[in-house]
Write a protein that holds these residues in place. Structure first.
Motif, short mmCIF file in Angstrom:
data_model
loop_
_atom_site.label_atom_id
_atom_site.label_comp_id
_atom_site.label_asym_id
_atom_site.label_seq_id
_atom_site.Cartn_x
_atom_site.Cartn_y
_atom_site.Cartn_z
N ASN A 23 0.83 -1.21 0.00
CA ASN A 23 0.00 0.00 0.00
C ASN A 23 0.86 1.26 0.00
O ASN A 23 0.56 2.23 -0.70
CB ASN A 23 -0.96 0.00 1.19
N ARG A 59 2.37 1.62 -3.51
CA ARG A 59 1.38 2.13 -4.47
C ARG A 59 1.13 3.62 -4.24
O ARG A 59 1.05 4.41 -5.20
CB ARG A 59 0.08 1.33 -4.32
N ALA A 60 1.04 4.04 -2.99
CA ALA A 60 0.82 5.46 -2.68
C ALA A 60 1.99 6.32 -3.18
O ALA A 60 1.78 7.41 -3.72
CB ALA A 60 0.61 5.65 -1.18
N ASP A 98 1.73 6.55 -6.95
CA ASP A 98 0.61 7.43 -7.30
C ASP A 98 0.99 8.90 -7.11
O ASP A 98 0.65 9.75 -7.93
CB ASP A 98 -0.62 7.10 -6.46
N ARG A 99 1.72 9.21 -6.01
CA ARG A 99 2.19 10.59 -5.77
C ARG A 99 3.12 11.03 -6.90
O ARG A 99 3.01 12.15 -7.41
CB ARG A 99 2.94 10.68 -4.44
N ASN A 135 3.31 9.85 -10.02
CA ASN A 135 2.58 10.00 -11.28
C ASN A 135 1.73 11.27 -11.30
O ASN A 135 1.65 11.95 -12.33
CB ASN A 135 1.72 8.77 -11.55
N ALA A 136 1.10 11.60 -10.18
CA ALA A 136 0.29 12.82 -10.11
C ALA A 136 1.18 14.06 -10.29
O ALA A 136 0.83 14.99 -11.02
CB ALA A 136 -0.47 12.88 -8.79
N ALA A 168 -2.09 5.92 -16.87
CA ALA A 168 -1.85 4.56 -16.39
C ALA A 168 -2.95 3.65 -16.91
O ALA A 168 -4.14 3.91 -16.71
CB ALA A 168 -1.82 4.53 -14.87
N ILE A 199 -1.82 -0.83 -13.02
CA ILE A 199 -0.80 -0.69 -11.98
C ILE A 199 -0.83 -1.94 -11.13
O ILE A 199 -1.89 -2.33 -10.62
CB ILE A 199 -1.04 0.56 -11.10
N CYS A 248 6.65 -1.87 -8.03
CA CYS A 248 5.40 -1.51 -8.71
C CYS A 248 5.67 -1.44 -10.20
O CYS A 248 6.70 -0.92 -10.63
CB CYS A 248 4.92 -0.15 -8.20
N VAL A 251 3.89 -0.15 -13.77
CA VAL A 251 2.82 0.66 -14.36
C VAL A 251 2.89 0.51 -15.87
O VAL A 251 3.91 0.82 -16.49
CB VAL A 251 2.97 2.15 -13.98
N TRP A 285 1.51 1.98 -19.25
CA TRP A 285 1.01 3.31 -19.52
C TRP A 285 0.93 3.64 -21.01
O TRP A 285 1.53 2.97 -21.84
CB TRP A 285 1.87 4.36 -18.83
#
Length: 157
Positions: A41, A44-45, A48-49, A51-52, A108, A111, A118, A120, A122
């Protein structure tokens, strides 16, 4: 009667012992699964941070999502790309990349995270020579202490 009770008593003790050991193993397995889920987790977080921040073209946020000793392997030039090591080199690359690709966007498709890794899959989209353009690929991330420590990029074709 004594001859019958002794074997029954032994079987009972053995079954109790086996059940206790099985419960201990189940509890240990459950604890490992919870720890793995927690790591997954967090991984993944972190991705995600990253990628954002990338899709906002926010170099400071991208670098805050990466470790100081980060490694980034780009896809150019073919066939092996370029390996950048350390936050200064990676930051310089992102600054140049975002300046040259003002509409760059990674979407993405899938994922998959497990432990500190991880992947991804894309689609990268941008405008090239005045026309919409895209490229598909995969990034393999490694996360350490809640930040991306490695980002290895691969493309199709």
């Amino acid at each position: 009667m004594k001859q019958t009770l002794l074997p029954l008593l032994l079987v009972s003790v053995l079954l109790t012992s086996c059940t206790t050991n099985l419960r201990k193993k189940e509890k240990q397995s459950s604890m490992i699964t919870e720890a793995e889920n927690s790591t997954t987790n967090r991984t993944r977080a972190a991705v995600d941070r990253f990628n954002a921040a990338f899709n906002k073209h926010d170099v400071d946020a991208v670098m805050n999502a990466m470790t100081e000793d980060c490694i980034f392997e780009n896809t150019n030039p073919a066939p092996d790309g370029t390996r950048l090591v350390g936050a200064l080199a990676v930051r310089a690359y992102w600054e140049k990349f975002f300046a040259a690709n003002p509409d760059a966007f990674f979407e993405a498709e899938e994922i998959v995270a497990t432990g500190d890794r991880c992947v991804v899959r894309w689609t990268y989209r941008k405008t090239k020579e005045g026309k919409p353009w895209h490229l598909r690929g995969v990034d393999i991330f490694k996360v350490r202490d809640g930040k991306v420590s490695e980002k290895l990029a691969y493309v199709k074709g």
